[in-house]
Write a protein that holds these residues in place. Sequence first.
Motif, PDB file in Angstrom:
ATOM      1  N   SER A   1      28.697  27.668 -73.050  1.00 38.30           N
ATOM      2  CA  SER A   1      29.531  28.032 -71.910  1.00 38.30           C
ATOM      3  C   SER A   1      29.737  26.844 -70.975  1.00 38.30           C
ATOM      4  CB  SER A   1      28.868  29.161 -71.129  1.00 38.30           C
ATOM      5  OG  SER A   1      28.407  30.138 -72.021  1.00 38.30           O
ATOM      6  N   TYR A   2      28.936  25.809 -71.145  1.00 34.40           N
ATOM      7  CA  TYR A   2      28.961  24.709 -70.181  1.00 34.40           C
ATOM      8  C   TYR A   2      29.608  23.440 -70.739  1.00 34.40           C
ATOM      9  CZ  TYR A   2      25.489  28.021 -68.670  1.00 34.40           C
ATOM     10  OH  TYR A   2      24.861  29.188 -68.328  1.00 34.40           O
ATOM     11  N   GLY A   3      29.815  23.401 -72.040  1.00 30.38           N
ATOM     12  CA  GLY A   3      30.398  22.207 -72.659  1.00 30.38           C
ATOM     13  C   GLY A   3      30.033  22.148 -74.122  1.00 30.38           C
ATOM     14  N   LEU A   4      29.780  20.942 -74.611  1.00 29.71           N
ATOM     15  CA  LEU A   4      29.458  20.743 -76.023  1.00 29.71           C
ATOM     16  C   LEU A   4      28.096  20.086 -76.153  1.00 29.71           C
ATOM     17  CD1 LEU A   4      32.953  19.400 -77.186  1.00 29.71           C
ATOM     18  CD2 LEU A   4      32.011  21.705 -77.544  1.00 29.71           C
ATOM     19  N   HIS A   5      27.404  20.434 -77.217  1.00 27.58           N
ATOM     20  CA  HIS A   5      26.054  19.910 -77.431  1.00 27.58           C
ATOM     21  C   HIS A   5      25.932  19.354 -78.842  1.00 27.58           C
ATOM     22  CE1 HIS A   5      24.444  22.436 -73.981  1.00 27.58           C
ATOM     23  NE2 HIS A   5      25.578  23.045 -74.269  1.00 27.58           N
ATOM     24  N   PHE A   6      25.246  18.227 -78.969  1.00 31.60           N
ATOM     25  CA  PHE A   6      24.775  17.786 -80.277  1.00 31.60           C
ATOM     26  C   PHE A   6      23.301  18.150 -80.365  1.00 31.60           C
ATOM     27  CE2 PHE A   6      28.645  15.484 -79.856  1.00 31.60           C
ATOM     28  CZ  PHE A   6      29.134  15.398 -81.153  1.00 31.60           C
TER      29      PHE A   6
ATOM     30  N   ILE B   1      12.676  28.163 -82.622  1.00 32.55           N
ATOM     31  CA  ILE B   1      13.086  26.825 -83.057  1.00 32.55           C
ATOM     32  C   ILE B   1      12.690  25.815 -82.000  1.00 32.55           C
ATOM     33  CG2 ILE B   1      15.017  27.526 -84.520  1.00 32.55           C
ATOM     34  CD1 ILE B   1      16.867  26.805 -82.182  1.00 32.55           C
ATOM     35  N   ARG B   2      12.530  24.602 -82.479  1.00 33.46           N
ATOM     36  CA  ARG B   2      12.208  23.501 -81.589  1.00 33.46           C
ATOM     37  C   ARG B   2      13.317  22.486 -81.769  1.00 33.46           C
ATOM     38  NH1 ARG B   2       8.237  20.834 -79.076  1.00 33.46           N
ATOM     39  NH2 ARG B   2       7.944  18.681 -79.727  1.00 33.46           N
ATOM     40  N   PHE B   3      14.049  22.228 -80.697  1.00 29.96           N
ATOM     41  CA  PHE B   3      15.204  21.347 -80.868  1.00 29.96           C
ATOM     42  C   PHE B   3      15.404  20.461 -79.646  1.00 29.96           C
ATOM     43  CE2 PHE B   3      18.302  23.356 -78.022  1.00 29.96           C
ATOM     44  CZ  PHE B   3      17.730  24.605 -77.802  1.00 29.96           C
ATOM     45  N   ALA B   4      16.039  19.322 -79.906  1.00 33.01           N
ATOM     46  CA  ALA B   4      16.508  18.447 -78.831  1.00 33.01           C
ATOM     47  C   ALA B   4      18.029  18.521 -78.817  1.00 33.01           C
ATOM     48  CB  ALA B   4      16.044  17.023 -79.071  1.00 33.01           C
ATOM     49  N   GLN B   5      18.606  18.265 -77.668  1.00 33.30           N
ATOM     50  CA  GLN B   5      20.058  18.363 -77.601  1.00 33.30           C
ATOM     51  C   GLN B   5      20.630  17.375 -76.589  1.00 33.30           C
ATOM     52  OE1 GLN B   5      21.972  20.018 -74.835  1.00 33.30           O
ATOM     53  NE2 GLN B   5      20.102  19.934 -73.590  1.00 33.30           N
ATOM     54  N   VAL B   6      21.846  16.938 -76.892  1.00 35.07           N
ATOM     55  CA  VAL B   6      22.593  16.066 -75.972  1.00 35.07           C
ATOM     56  C   VAL B   6      23.797  16.865 -75.492  1.00 35.07           C
ATOM     57  CG1 VAL B   6      23.626  13.822 -75.650  1.00 35.07           C
ATOM     58  CG2 VAL B   6      21.946  14.160 -77.465  1.00 35.07           C
ATOM     59  N   PHE B   7      24.042  16.803 -74.213  1.00 38.90           N
ATOM     60  CA  PHE B   7      25.020  17.693 -73.591  1.00 38.90           C
ATOM     61  C   PHE B   7      26.220  16.895 -73.069  1.00 38.90           C
ATOM     62  CE2 PHE B   7      26.165  19.611 -69.322  1.00 38.90           C
ATOM     63  CZ  PHE B   7      26.911  20.668 -69.823  1.00 38.90           C
ATOM     64  N   LEU B   8      27.397  17.423 -73.328  1.00 38.89           N
ATOM     65  CA  LEU B   8      28.615  16.863 -72.720  1.00 38.89           C
ATOM     66  C   LEU B   8      29.222  17.955 -71.848  1.00 38.89           C
ATOM     67  CD1 LEU B   8      30.050  15.048 -75.863  1.00 38.89           C
ATOM     68  CD2 LEU B   8      28.984  13.975 -73.868  1.00 38.89           C
ATOM     69  N   SER B   9      29.324  17.680 -70.561  1.00 42.78           N
ATOM     70  CA  SER B   9      29.720  18.693 -69.598  1.00 42.78           C
ATOM     71  C   SER B   9      31.231  18.887 -69.566  1.00 42.78           C
ATOM     72  CB  SER B   9      29.228  18.278 -68.205  1.00 42.78           C
ATOM     73  OG  SER B   9      29.905  19.011 -67.210  1.00 42.78           O
TER      74      SER B   9
END
Lengths: 334, 816
Positions: free
Chosen positions: A259-264, A174-182
């Motif tokens: 494991s590190y937080g939440l991702h969109f 898969i090819r994806f972009a993601q935004v991370f909330l720590s």
Amino acid sequence: MRAPALRFLAIGGVIFGLVALRDRTTGPELALPEPLVLRVGDVLALRARWRRDLGVDLRGASLAAAVERYVDEELLFREARRLGLHRLDTAVRARLLDNMEFVAGEGDAAQPGQMVEEAHALGLDEQDPVVRRTLVEKMKLLAGKPRAERPPTDDELRAFHAEHGDRWMQPARIRFAQVFLSRERHGKDLERAARDLALVVAGPAAWQRDALVQGDAFPLGTAATEIDQARVRQRFGPEFAHAVFALAPGRWQGPVPSSYGLHFVWIEERTPGALQPFATVRVQVEQALAEQRTRHHLARALTRLRRLYAVRIELPAEPASAPSTAGAAEGGAS
Amino acid sequence: MICAALVVPAPFARLRCDSSIASRRALVAILSVVGIGSMTMSARADEAPPPWQRTETRADCADYSSLRSPFFGETHTHTAYSSDAVVGGTVAGPREAYRFAKGEAMALPTAYGVFGRTTQLRRPLDFAVVTDHAEQFGEMPLCLEADSAGYASTVCSDVRDQLASTLPTTPAIVVPNAFINLLSPYMNSATPARFSWCGAGGTDCLARSSIIWDDTQAAAEEHYDRTDACTFTSFVGYEWTGTPNGFNIHRNIVFRNEAVPALPITYLEETTVQGLWGQLDTQCTDAGTGCDALTIPHNSNASGGLIFTPANADGSALTAADAARRAHIEPLVELINHKGESECQPGNGTTDELCAFEKSWRPQLFSLLPLRNPVAFNNRNFIRNVLKEGLAEEERMGINPFRLGFVGGTDTHNATPGAVNEQDWGTAGHAGLRDRQPNFILTQYAPSGIPTNPSGLAVLWAEENSRDSLFEAMRRREAYTTSGPRPIVRFFAGELADVACGSATFVEDGYRGGVPMGGEIGPESGGRSPKFALLALRDVEEGSPLQHIQMIKGWVDDDGAVQEKVFEVTGDPDNGATVDTDTCTPSGDGFDSLCAVWTDPEFDRHQRAFYYARVLENPSCRWSTYVCNAAGIDCANAASVPADFAQCCNSAWPKAIQERAWTSPVWYRPEAIGKVNAKILPARGQLNLKVVLGELPAGITPDSDDIVVRLADDGAIWEATIPAGTLDALSATRWLHLDEAATNAGIKKALFVRNASGQATLTLQAMGLDLGSADLVEHMLTLEVSVGDAWTSRHTRRWASDGKKLFWPPPRRKPA
């Protein structure tokens, strides 16, 4: 390839006497062998020997498997001797000379040929572990590469490639972009931060445009590369890797926990697993087919030898308990 | 290079301009239509060319990121092609090693030719290098062939006896004759010579050696994934195994691609590393075959200081040229492997308590028993001291010979690359039959035993998992090493205007405004400290939570003496986390991720320095604790402990460890390039540059020294040499050159100004240039400036583009 030393012999194509031997194998005048019979007492003796030498107490299926491997080796050894390999092979000959010189001591001026004959007469060729291993390994090399074998044709290689496609499958990507909330950064406010970001990604186009820069620092950035599940797992952890492959492409989704937080996540593209074309893996196909052929020839030779030697094995009756500690001793490393 | 310009020599043609790029562009367009134009940020990243050229024929990787990804592997693996591995009972060859690296199970010996153990990686590797001892590639086969001249020799007879012998059941102090007689005249002698039966000039052994070397290459080829899946990368490599008088000076040689010398250059051919490098030049780099190589030393901990002596083989002091070539061909050091960690040792130039980690305490590679006394060790055995010495050398001659980034490896002799798990080590080990049962693996006696450890991995930040990309990562030192687990660690340093832990563009901003681990920075923030940005994710599957991150600084003080200091950056070293070593159950909190942007409170712009980060996990059980617990050893009841397990209760060996990662350093050079203002306008053929050069040595002026300026991405963009004397001295501090005709590399104006503190500014304007090879997308560019022979500096950053020009610095991001 079970013996360390033979590793070197095998690759150089330096198996002495191989051609001569192949000719011998077709000779009609060989005597029929004695049957190979292992009675319960023999098996128990083997078990005791393995316990002493290897520190493992084999029982049940593990014992049966170990006995089968022993029989294979014994068949190859006996057959090598029946074919006269122990007299033809210069490695064996030199080893016997070594031993005889040791036995005879200094100053004994017997001819080498005579000393080798004496060694055979004394049965040294049957007892010496180096001779035994040499003969077994050479028989294996011989059995694995029959004389008439021609190199595989292109069609055979292609057929092998198609038949064993699973070996040359590329995993789905898969090819994806993601935004991370720590989680470390937001702590107990993580859920609230995710709710805020959820509104952004669900909002008008202009808001969505900003979503990518509204997260926290992540070591891979927000960029989307095209990766398989193993790599996603390596970089984001197992939980996220499992979840993200189930998402549909073309819209913001989340939050997906890691494991590190939440991702969109925005899946840009899904590429199903596919068979790699023959041309790109030709080298690997050739190698795999050669290995398969060798295994096949060896197995056939052993089947033939089992018939020829009328192999009979009597395993000791024992309670079906006592799991073995032997581990998977099958196979060797090559 | 741009996509249209694919008319380059075939072997060097990069294939990145294929249809996949077109599809990515289409994707960008689609994303723009649906209204998330900023998604183009990611797709545009993929269009950015890497700062290197492809030197082989292969597919581009689908997993490609110009912001780079972490690839996990190692660079130190022995198989049955190493003579010491064969004699130790190892049977698996390079093919089996690569299969193991990819995740297949491997059978391990319990007796010669008998396999009673299996082992398997819990997670596959991305890359591996089989590095067999090349010295006896030919000797071993000849020892086993009855018609060879060497067959009857004592050494070969011993080897064959060893291979037929029954095994001792208790650890032996005496090393078998087979080992001593086979290895000593080769590896352990200061004047090695081939056995007489190798024929005149060793020709018989060398002839046979080529078969093994060819097969080593073939195995690497078969297991290199040249498809766009890029699942696994192998490299052709070998080990040069010099151990003069027992002191280890070993190097692993890694080749960039399949072009390699006809035979490995071994310690028998070249007994000094300078000789090795010379032959690598002749037979590889300068051979015109596309060959490129680098050497990676290991186990400086047992080197007697010989690996990092700041002198040439003949004892002469290093010149600037010697230092530059050393830094180029030897950019990395293996900081940890199973024979110990070589970062630092308490009592040898440091008081840092956390240096007491996996110390082997063997002054020589095979010192029979560990010797726990710092006096027995040369301070140059430890890499932190070597980095400090590098600064002192640079102070002396302008170039740092010891610019060492960090990788790690196992040094396994079981053909098991990446076998680093503490829990698996007790049953698998790395040393063939020597490690077949716990009472051997727990002995103190060399070569294996309780001082050893499962050890380390190398992590490379690379655009993709291909040989060129990984090799370039090694060369620029964008690498870190771990003691086994796989945390993901980023480290940037520099002005870093926009980098913040609360910013999703941390990585982009890191490459725009600074350098990654392995790079160099100059006085770009004036007198202020540069920023150091650190971001680490714990290894969720096989690691423990993170505890804290430290910055280790070394510098040259105002008196010219080297210093070191450890700074706490983030996390909590006193979080109270522990592990119950009876059950190996951890307790206490830690961190899933850690992030910080740190500045050096003691920064002095005039002081040369290096900085590297150490990322520490919470405590966990050492491998030996797992082994001792599994055997039910009860140290409280001394009488119950079998003699073979005595080391379980020797408090000198820790029961718990803190697994860790070490980033390659960033070097601060007071004289390096500071602030830069630059613009490339391809359509107008124009280039504007203003570069602050740090503290130039006093004697260097445009009157006496050539000035060379180069701009490059994956190929040269522009290069100019301004010969000494071209600029006219307007005063003692200003030089000017005006040339309307722009006859030299298009240079119309050049101004060189030197201020009172020695800092210089070079301003250039060039016109009428063909700058078409500069891609008009955001990507990595390197500006390199040299003045004279002894001053050079590189400035590598992600330059911005607006589609018409390339420029640096990039525009400041507006505050969120």
